[in-house]
Design a protein around this motif. Structure first.
Motif, PDB file in Angstrom:
ATOM      1  N   GLY A 158       0.826  -1.193   0.000  1.00  0.00           N
ATOM      2  CA  GLY A 158       0.000   0.000   0.000  1.00  0.00           C
ATOM      3  C   GLY A 158       0.861   1.244   0.000  1.00  0.00           C
ATOM      4  O   GLY A 158       2.095   1.180   0.036  1.00  0.00           O
ATOM      5  N   PHE A 159       0.216   2.392  -0.023  1.00  0.00           N
ATOM      6  CA  PHE A 159       0.940   3.658  -0.029  1.00  0.00           C
ATOM      7  C   PHE A 159       0.039   4.749   0.525  1.00  0.00           C
ATOM      8  O   PHE A 159      -1.186   4.604   0.611  1.00  0.00           O
ATOM      9  CB  PHE A 159       1.406   4.021  -1.444  1.00  0.00           C
ATOM     10  CG  PHE A 159       0.296   4.412  -2.377  1.00  0.00           C
ATOM     11  CD1 PHE A 159      -0.002   5.743  -2.611  1.00  0.00           C
ATOM     12  CD2 PHE A 159      -0.458   3.448  -3.020  1.00  0.00           C
ATOM     13  CE1 PHE A 159      -1.023   6.105  -3.464  1.00  0.00           C
ATOM     14  CE2 PHE A 159      -1.482   3.796  -3.879  1.00  0.00           C
ATOM     15  CZ  PHE A 159      -1.762   5.126  -4.102  1.00  0.00           C
ATOM     16  N   ARG A 160       0.677   5.832   0.897  1.00  0.00           N
ATOM     17  CA  ARG A 160      -0.031   7.029   1.349  1.00  0.00           C
ATOM     18  C   ARG A 160       0.720   8.247   0.839  1.00  0.00           C
ATOM     19  O   ARG A 160       1.950   8.330   0.973  1.00  0.00           O
ATOM     20  CB  ARG A 160      -0.120   7.080   2.871  1.00  0.00           C
ATOM     21  CG  ARG A 160      -0.706   8.389   3.381  1.00  0.00           C
ATOM     22  CD  ARG A 160      -0.886   8.398   4.872  1.00  0.00           C
ATOM     23  NE  ARG A 160      -1.330   9.711   5.316  1.00  0.00           N
ATOM     24  CZ  ARG A 160      -1.774   9.980   6.530  1.00  0.00           C
ATOM     25  NH1 ARG A 160      -1.848   9.015   7.426  1.00  0.00           N
ATOM     26  NH2 ARG A 160      -2.152  11.193   6.861  1.00  0.00           N
ATOM     27  N   ILE A 161      -0.005   9.185   0.237  1.00  0.00           N
ATOM     28  CA  ILE A 161       0.594  10.421  -0.265  1.00  0.00           C
ATOM     29  C   ILE A 161      -0.128  11.602   0.366  1.00  0.00           C
ATOM     30  O   ILE A 161      -1.336  11.560   0.596  1.00  0.00           O
ATOM     31  CB  ILE A 161       0.538  10.499  -1.806  1.00  0.00           C
ATOM     32  CG1 ILE A 161      -0.893  10.342  -2.316  1.00  0.00           C
ATOM     33  CG2 ILE A 161       1.427   9.449  -2.428  1.00  0.00           C
ATOM     34  CD1 ILE A 161      -1.027  10.496  -3.812  1.00  0.00           C
ATOM     35  N   GLN A 162       0.638  12.632   0.654  1.00  0.00           N
ATOM     36  CA  GLN A 162       0.100  13.817   1.323  1.00  0.00           C
ATOM     37  C   GLN A 162       0.673  15.066   0.679  1.00  0.00           C
ATOM     38  O   GLN A 162       1.870  15.134   0.387  1.00  0.00           O
ATOM     39  CB  GLN A 162       0.452  13.782   2.811  1.00  0.00           C
ATOM     40  CG  GLN A 162      -0.022  14.985   3.602  1.00  0.00           C
ATOM     41  CD  GLN A 162       0.316  14.861   5.068  1.00  0.00           C
ATOM     42  OE1 GLN A 162       0.115  13.807   5.671  1.00  0.00           O
ATOM     43  NE2 GLN A 162       0.840  15.914   5.651  1.00  0.00           N
ATOM     44  N   CYS A 163      -0.180  16.029   0.437  1.00  0.00           N
ATOM     45  CA  CYS A 163       0.224  17.290  -0.189  1.00  0.00           C
ATOM     46  C   CYS A 163      -0.308  18.442   0.647  1.00  0.00           C
ATOM     47  O   CYS A 163      -1.479  18.450   1.037  1.00  0.00           O
ATOM     48  CB  CYS A 163      -0.303  17.373  -1.620  1.00  0.00           C
ATOM     49  SG  CYS A 163       0.114  18.905  -2.464  1.00  0.00           S
ATOM     50  N   SER A 164       0.546  19.408   0.932  1.00  0.00           N
ATOM     51  CA  SER A 164       0.155  20.576   1.716  1.00  0.00           C
ATOM     52  C   SER A 164       0.548  21.838   0.962  1.00  0.00           C
ATOM     53  O   SER A 164       1.607  21.896   0.344  1.00  0.00           O
ATOM     54  CB  SER A 164       0.838  20.557   3.087  1.00  0.00           C
ATOM     55  OG  SER A 164       2.241  20.588   2.942  1.00  0.00           O
ATOM     56  N   GLY A 165      -0.315  22.831   1.005  1.00  0.00           N
ATOM     57  CA  GLY A 165      -0.039  24.093   0.325  1.00  0.00           C
ATOM     58  C   GLY A 165      -1.290  24.638  -0.339  1.00  0.00           C
ATOM     59  O   GLY A 165      -2.410  24.385   0.102  1.00  0.00           O
ATOM     60  N   ARG A 166      -1.082  25.379  -1.429  1.00  0.00           N
ATOM     61  CA  ARG A 166      -2.182  25.979  -2.188  1.00  0.00           C
ATOM     62  C   ARG A 166      -2.116  25.499  -3.635  1.00  0.00           C
ATOM     63  O   ARG A 166      -1.790  26.273  -4.540  1.00  0.00           O
ATOM     64  CB  ARG A 166      -2.091  27.497  -2.138  1.00  0.00           C
ATOM     65  CG  ARG A 166      -2.155  28.095  -0.744  1.00  0.00           C
ATOM     66  CD  ARG A 166      -1.837  29.571  -0.794  1.00  0.00           C
ATOM     67  NE  ARG A 166      -2.734  30.270  -1.711  1.00  0.00           N
ATOM     68  CZ  ARG A 166      -2.448  31.445  -2.272  1.00  0.00           C
ATOM     69  NH1 ARG A 166      -1.277  32.018  -2.041  1.00  0.00           N
ATOM     70  NH2 ARG A 166      -3.310  32.035  -3.081  1.00  0.00           N
ATOM     71  N   PRO A 167      -2.397  24.231  -3.890  1.00  0.00           N
ATOM     72  CA  PRO A 167      -2.255  23.723  -5.259  1.00  0.00           C
ATOM     73  C   PRO A 167      -3.248  24.328  -6.238  1.00  0.00           C
ATOM     74  O   PRO A 167      -2.956  24.493  -7.414  1.00  0.00           O
ATOM     75  CB  PRO A 167      -2.483  22.216  -5.099  1.00  0.00           C
ATOM     76  CG  PRO A 167      -3.287  22.089  -3.853  1.00  0.00           C
ATOM     77  CD  PRO A 167      -2.851  23.199  -2.959  1.00  0.00           C
TER      78      PRO A 167
END
Length: 215
Positions: A158-167
């Protein structure tokens, strides 16, 4: 383990290894600064060549620096040699990399590049950051990664991805994440790979974190 601790640093004594393998008692700070310069240069060069690479391992000996890089196989007309498919970079590009690295370190550089079909967390983080810079949506990126994981279920759990900011150009920054499969962050026996990078978008910097679980 959670998300507040670097997964790689926590699992070093169990199933992880150092990415810089050397010992220097006298000039430790200088050698560490050289490693940072080498990694930043390799990151910029491969980004300009539109190549994705995995973890960069640096080993040192007397007046020699060994750099091991795994490159993900990708078809490019200017880089792949038609006679030998194992060579992903031309000789001219390798010479330019070696010359610039010798100027930075004043040591002999030995560059070892290996093609691979197995992607790790570092490679996924680079892929996500470059897609975000082209203004692709985070959901579409997740679906593409999900298709690749489903094709290789014998390798990945499995995997987990996380993005933070103002995309998307929102007024306030927020955190968006997706998860698929098993990602046990509180056990030491599982093989979990972690990587972090940043994406320079139109609306500012966005942080990208990737957790990848292997069988």
């Amino acid at each position: 383990m959670g998300q507040s601790i670097n997964t790689t640093g926590l699992l070093l004594t169990h199933n992880k290894y150092w990415q810089s393998k050397w010992y220097n008692d006298n000039n430790y700070i200088f050698s560490l600064y050289e490693d940072i310069l080498i990694r930043n240069y390799i990151k910029n060069v491969f980004k300009n060549l539109n190549l994705f690479y995995g973890k960069c391992v640096i080993k040192r000996s007397i007046q020699k620096i060994y750099i091991y890089i795994n490159i993900y196989k990708k078809k490019r007309k200017n880089i792949i040699n038609t006679k030998d498919k194992r060579k992903l970079i031309n000789k001219k590009e390798i010479k330019q990399i070696l010359q610039s690295l010798t100027k930075l370190t004043n040591n002999r550089i030995i560059l070892i590049i290996k093609p691979t079909n197995i992607f790790d967390a570092q490679l996924l983080a680079q892929y996500i950051s470059r897609k975000l810079e082209i203004r692709n949506s985070f959901l579409s990126i997740f679906k593409k990664i999900l298709n690749k994981i489903n094709k290789n279920k014998k390798i990945y759990k499995g995997f987990r991805i996380q993005c933070s900011g103002r995309p998307n150009g929102n007024d306030m920054a927020y955190i968006q994440w997706f998860k698929y499969g098993q990602i046990p962050l509180h056990t030491y026996n599982y093989k979990i790979d972690y990587a972090y990078t940043t994406a320079l978008t139109k609306y500012g910097l966005s942080g990208v974190k990737v957790w990848l679980s292997f069988v």
